[in-house]
Design an enzyme around this catalytic site. Structure first.
Site, PDB file in Angstrom:
ATOM      1  N   THR A 131       0.688  -1.228   0.000  1.00 36.26           N
ATOM      2  CA  THR A 131       0.000   0.000   0.000  1.00 36.26           C
ATOM      3  C   THR A 131       0.728   1.299   0.000  1.00 36.26           C
ATOM      4  O   THR A 131       1.852   1.401   0.437  1.00 36.26           O
ATOM      5  CB  THR A 131      -1.013   0.020   1.108  1.00 36.26           C
ATOM      6  OG1 THR A 131      -2.219   0.166   0.545  1.00 36.26           O
ATOM      7  CG2 THR A 131      -0.803   0.979   2.169  1.00 36.26           C
ATOM      8  N   GLY A 151       1.908   5.381  -8.063  1.00 34.76           N
ATOM      9  CA  GLY A 151       1.653   4.094  -8.707  1.00 34.76           C
ATOM     10  C   GLY A 151       2.468   3.884  -9.970  1.00 34.76           C
ATOM     11  O   GLY A 151       2.727   2.745 -10.373  1.00 34.76           O
ATOM     12  N   CYS A 159       6.370   3.338  -7.873  1.00 34.06           N
ATOM     13  CA  CYS A 159       6.586   2.276  -6.880  1.00 34.06           C
ATOM     14  C   CYS A 159       6.017   0.948  -7.372  1.00 34.06           C
ATOM     15  O   CYS A 159       4.842   0.870  -7.730  1.00 34.06           O
ATOM     16  CB  CYS A 159       5.920   2.671  -5.561  1.00 34.06           C
ATOM     17  SG  CYS A 159       6.060   1.407  -4.275  1.00 34.06           S
ATOM     18  N   THR A 169       2.808  -0.370  -5.566  1.00 36.55           N
ATOM     19  CA  THR A 169       1.658   0.529  -5.589  1.00 36.55           C
ATOM     20  C   THR A 169       1.063   0.501  -6.990  1.00 36.55           C
ATOM     21  O   THR A 169       1.792   0.501  -7.969  1.00 36.55           O
ATOM     22  CB  THR A 169       2.107   1.972  -5.250  1.00 36.55           C
ATOM     23  OG1 THR A 169       2.747   1.975  -3.980  1.00 36.55           O
ATOM     24  CG2 THR A 169       0.937   2.932  -5.230  1.00 36.55           C
TER      25      THR A 169
END
EC number: 3.4.25.2
Length: 181
Positions: A9, A164, A167, A170
């Site tokens: 997350t 996103g 990473c 993510t």
């Protein structure tokens, strides 16, 4: 053989001009494999007036959400006091201390990051980020806060999208929440 690490997350909360939004991506990774793409790691508490999100173990985070809701009931309308009391209990309780999660809690007036080692942080700029892509989301949110007049919801969406894209833990399946009035 040790179990693969579960990585889950990126959570981001932004407060600006009497508004607040919190969001999280949907990816849960086990080792180097994506296990879930549409997990929801943010929620509303206290009738929709308080926003919360977690990074880390889901079971641990749910336990902490329950504890936090108890603190909100005990100190109604006082997010700072409820946060301090949860941080104190989390740090001092032998069972809670072992929980592996971090929380962000926010309302239109305050926002806090809480962790099991006693951390309770309220940032100066109204931006809170945790999780594997937290630093990327925080950097993007800071740039958007400085260079635009976007509302918190849009900043959260755009910053999490950027995180996103950078990473590997993510994704861009983003859930964004705002308090209900």
């Amino acid at each position: 053989m040790p179990l693969p690490q579960v990585r889950a997350t990126t959570i981001l909360a932004v407060r600006r001009n009497g508004q607040v939004a919190i969001g999280g991506d949907g990816q849960v990774s086990v080792g180097d494999t994506v296990a879930k793409q549409r997990a929801v790691k943010v929620r509303t508490l206290k009738g929709g007036r308080v926003l919360a999100g977690f990074a880390g173990s889901v079971a641990d985070a749910l336990t902490l959400f329950e504890k936090f809701e108890e603190k909100l009931e005990r100190y109604p309308g006082n997010l700072p006091r409820a946060s301090v009391e949860l941080a104190k209990e989390w740090r001092s309780d032998r069972v809670l201390r072992r929980l592996e999660a971090m929380l962000i809690v926010a309302d239109v007036e305050h926002g806090f990051m809480l962790s099991g080692n006693g951390e309770l942080i309220e940032p100066d700029d109204g931006i809170l980020a945790i999780g594997s892509g937290g630093a990327y989301a925080q950097a993007a949110a800071r740039a958007l806060m400085r260079e635009t007049q976007l509302p918190p919801r849009d900043i959260v969406e755009k910053a999490l999208t950027i995180a996103g894209e950078i990473c590997i833990y993510t994704n861009t399946n983003i859930t964004v929440l705002e308090p209900t009035r």
